[in-house]
Design a protein around this motif. Structure first.
Motif, PDB file in Angstrom:
ATOM      1  N   ILE A 218      -3.735   0.671  19.274  1.00  9.86           N
ATOM      2  CA  ILE A 218      -4.079  -1.384  19.561  1.00  9.86           C
ATOM      3  C   ILE A 218      -4.114  -2.373  20.495  1.00  9.86           C
ATOM      4  O   ILE A 218      -5.961  -2.394  20.659  1.00  9.86           O
ATOM      5  CB  ILE A 218      -3.386  -2.477  17.985  1.00  9.86           C
ATOM      6  CG1 ILE A 218      -3.183  -1.775  16.469  1.00  9.86           C
ATOM      7  CG2 ILE A 218      -4.026  -3.580  18.328  1.00  9.86           C
ATOM      8  CD1 ILE A 218      -2.851  -2.384  15.392  1.00  9.86           C
ATOM      9  N   LEU A 219      -3.775  -1.658  21.510  1.00  9.09           N
ATOM     10  CA  LEU A 219      -3.845  -2.473  22.789  1.00  9.09           C
ATOM     11  C   LEU A 219      -4.797  -2.013  23.696  1.00  9.09           C
ATOM     12  O   LEU A 219      -5.358  -2.916  23.780  1.00  9.09           O
ATOM     13  CB  LEU A 219      -2.293  -2.615  23.659  1.00  9.09           C
ATOM     14  CG  LEU A 219      -2.208  -3.189  25.070  1.00  9.09           C
ATOM     15  CD1 LEU A 219      -2.221  -4.475  24.880  1.00  9.09           C
ATOM     16  CD2 LEU A 219      -0.517  -2.388  25.607  1.00  9.09           C
ATOM     17  N   ALA A 220      -4.153  -0.688  23.279  1.00  7.34           N
ATOM     18  CA  ALA A 220      -5.815   0.307  23.995  1.00  7.34           C
ATOM     19  C   ALA A 220      -7.103  -0.359  23.121  1.00  7.34           C
ATOM     20  O   ALA A 220      -7.937  -0.693  24.732  1.00  7.34           O
ATOM     21  CB  ALA A 220      -5.752   1.601  23.248  1.00  7.34           C
ATOM     22  N   GLY A 221      -7.153  -0.284  22.265  1.00  5.42           N
ATOM     23  CA  GLY A 221      -8.703  -1.022  21.116  1.00  5.42           C
ATOM     24  C   GLY A 221      -8.743  -2.350  22.126  1.00  5.42           C
ATOM     25  O   GLY A 221     -10.026  -2.471  22.921  1.00  5.42           O
TER      26      GLY A 221
ATOM     27  N   PHE B  55     -12.094  -5.440  26.391  1.00  8.67           N
ATOM     28  CA  PHE B  55     -12.081  -6.069  27.378  1.00  8.67           C
ATOM     29  C   PHE B  55     -12.463  -5.918  28.314  1.00  8.67           C
ATOM     30  O   PHE B  55     -13.644  -6.403  29.512  1.00  8.67           O
ATOM     31  CB  PHE B  55     -10.441  -6.818  28.058  1.00  8.67           C
ATOM     32  CG  PHE B  55     -10.892  -7.901  28.679  1.00  8.67           C
ATOM     33  CD1 PHE B  55     -10.447  -8.784  28.298  1.00  8.67           C
ATOM     34  CD2 PHE B  55     -10.481  -7.361  29.867  1.00  8.67           C
ATOM     35  CE1 PHE B  55     -10.891  -9.527  29.266  1.00  8.67           C
ATOM     36  CE2 PHE B  55      -9.969  -8.681  31.173  1.00  8.67           C
ATOM     37  CZ  PHE B  55     -10.586  -9.313  31.165  1.00  8.67           C
ATOM     38  N   VAL B  56     -12.250  -4.788  29.436  1.00 13.31           N
ATOM     39  CA  VAL B  56     -13.423  -4.331  30.171  1.00 13.31           C
ATOM     40  C   VAL B  56     -14.382  -4.204  30.148  1.00 13.31           C
ATOM     41  O   VAL B  56     -15.320  -4.019  30.975  1.00 13.31           O
ATOM     42  CB  VAL B  56     -12.332  -2.785  31.280  1.00 13.31           C
ATOM     43  CG1 VAL B  56     -10.679  -3.202  31.512  1.00 13.31           C
ATOM     44  CG2 VAL B  56     -12.214  -2.097  29.229  1.00 13.31           C
ATOM     45  N   ASN B  57     -14.612  -3.528  28.957  1.00  8.62           N
ATOM     46  CA  ASN B  57     -16.266  -3.331  28.363  1.00  8.62           C
ATOM     47  C   ASN B  57     -17.170  -4.563  28.697  1.00  8.62           C
ATOM     48  O   ASN B  57     -18.205  -4.563  28.780  1.00  8.62           O
ATOM     49  CB  ASN B  57     -16.420  -2.638  26.822  1.00  8.62           C
ATOM     50  CG  ASN B  57     -17.011  -1.011  27.392  1.00  8.62           C
ATOM     51  OD1 ASN B  57     -17.412  -0.257  28.079  1.00  8.62           O
ATOM     52  ND2 ASN B  57     -16.815  -0.285  26.403  1.00  8.62           N
ATOM     53  N   ALA B  58     -16.383  -5.607  27.567  1.00 15.05           N
ATOM     54  CA  ALA B  58     -17.149  -6.808  27.846  1.00 15.05           C
ATOM     55  C   ALA B  58     -17.086  -7.100  29.663  1.00 15.05           C
ATOM     56  O   ALA B  58     -17.919  -7.819  29.365  1.00 15.05           O
ATOM     57  CB  ALA B  58     -16.386  -7.617  27.119  1.00 15.05           C
TER      58      ALA B  58
ATOM     59  N   SER C  56     -25.336   4.096  30.122  1.00 15.97           N
ATOM     60  CA  SER C  56     -24.366   3.317  28.949  1.00 15.97           C
ATOM     61  C   SER C  56     -23.141   3.970  28.529  1.00 15.97           C
ATOM     62  O   SER C  56     -21.739   3.552  28.540  1.00 15.97           O
ATOM     63  CB  SER C  56     -25.047   2.344  27.842  1.00 15.97           C
ATOM     64  OG  SER C  56     -24.174   1.334  27.096  1.00 15.97           O
ATOM     65  N   PHE C  57     -23.966   4.874  27.943  1.00 15.80           N
ATOM     66  CA  PHE C  57     -22.569   6.032  27.296  1.00 15.80           C
ATOM     67  C   PHE C  57     -21.274   6.303  28.630  1.00 15.80           C
ATOM     68  O   PHE C  57     -19.929   6.242  28.375  1.00 15.80           O
ATOM     69  CB  PHE C  57     -22.776   7.023  26.991  1.00 15.80           C
ATOM     70  CG  PHE C  57     -22.001   8.306  26.688  1.00 15.80           C
ATOM     71  CD1 PHE C  57     -21.113   8.119  25.404  1.00 15.80           C
ATOM     72  CD2 PHE C  57     -21.662   9.444  26.949  1.00 15.80           C
ATOM     73  CE1 PHE C  57     -20.120   9.475  24.850  1.00 15.80           C
ATOM     74  CE2 PHE C  57     -21.170  10.610  26.715  1.00 15.80           C
ATOM     75  CZ  PHE C  57     -20.136  10.131  25.635  1.00 15.80           C
TER      76      PHE C  57
ATOM     77  N   LEU D 246     -15.791   5.589  31.280  1.00 19.39           N
ATOM     78  CA  LEU D 246     -15.120   5.090  32.465  1.00 19.39           C
ATOM     79  C   LEU D 246     -14.553   3.660  32.187  1.00 19.39           C
ATOM     80  O   LEU D 246     -13.455   3.942  32.804  1.00 19.39           O
ATOM     81  CB  LEU D 246     -16.045   4.552  33.713  1.00 19.39           C
ATOM     82  CG  LEU D 246     -16.918   5.965  34.598  1.00 19.39           C
ATOM     83  CD1 LEU D 246     -18.085   5.225  35.142  1.00 19.39           C
ATOM     84  CD2 LEU D 246     -16.622   6.482  34.857  1.00 19.39           C
ATOM     85  N   MET D 247     -14.335   2.954  30.630  1.00 20.35           N
ATOM     86  CA  MET D 247     -13.812   2.190  30.595  1.00 20.35           C
ATOM     87  C   MET D 247     -12.648   2.710  29.993  1.00 20.35           C
ATOM     88  O   MET D 247     -11.432   2.049  30.042  1.00 20.35           O
ATOM     89  CB  MET D 247     -14.428   0.487  30.231  1.00 20.35           C
ATOM     90  CG  MET D 247     -15.881   0.172  30.930  1.00 20.35           C
ATOM     91  SD  MET D 247     -15.185  -0.530  32.899  1.00 20.35           S
ATOM     92  CE  MET D 247     -16.095   0.329  33.370  1.00 20.35           C
ATOM     93  N   VAL D 248     -12.981   3.900  29.445  1.00 21.40           N
ATOM     94  CA  VAL D 248     -11.944   4.427  28.838  1.00 21.40           C
ATOM     95  C   VAL D 248     -10.683   4.653  29.287  1.00 21.40           C
ATOM     96  O   VAL D 248      -9.513   4.589  29.831  1.00 21.40           O
ATOM     97  CB  VAL D 248     -12.483   5.500  27.829  1.00 21.40           C
ATOM     98  CG1 VAL D 248     -11.449   6.511  27.926  1.00 21.40           C
ATOM     99  CG2 VAL D 248     -13.083   4.915  26.699  1.00 21.40           C
TER     100      VAL D 248
END
Length: 119
Positions: free
Chosen positions: A35-38, A43-46, A68-69, A74-76
């Motif tokens: 859940i925290l990872a999600g 957040f980093v994606n936004a 975009s993918f 990279l955000m993951v």
């Protein structure tokens, strides 16, 4: 209320994707960490992801969204770096596979539990 359900479904999707992939590729310490990872991925994606997508918009059009993918992958990886051993993705390619599996699981879960467009 819908936000909480979306967070839980995203956490479940991340947790299930980590279970599907080998431990050497993606590991997560538990459902709470998923859940925290999600939340961190969102957040980093936004924030960072949005800025990167803005500057790569022309290239994104030329590649039909592939950039975009790549930014999402990279955000993951950035989330994996922030979370250390609690959420670990081995490399870029496993992060790409992980992102695809999470998207497919979220698609399935949203079809079961309702659309994100509903209130």
């Amino acid at each position: 209320m819908r936000f909480i359900i979306d967070v839980l479904l995203t956490g479940l999707a991340i947790f299930l994707a980590a279970l599907i992939l080998p431990d050497s590729a993606v590991s997560i310490a538990g459902f709470g960490w998923a859940i925290l990872a999600g939340l961190i991925i969102g957040f980093v994606n936004a924030t960072i992801g949005t800025v990167l997508r803005f500057f790569t918009f022309p290239l994104n059009l030329l590649t039909l969204g592939l950039i975009s993918f790549i930014i999402t992958v990279l955000m993951v990886q950035l989330t994996s770096y922030f979370m250390g051993s609690k959420f670990d993705v081995a490399n870029f390619w496993w992060a790409a596979v992980f992102a695809i599996i999470v998207a497919l699981i979220e698609l399935l879960l949203n079809s079961i539990f309702g659309s994100k467009d509903r209130d």
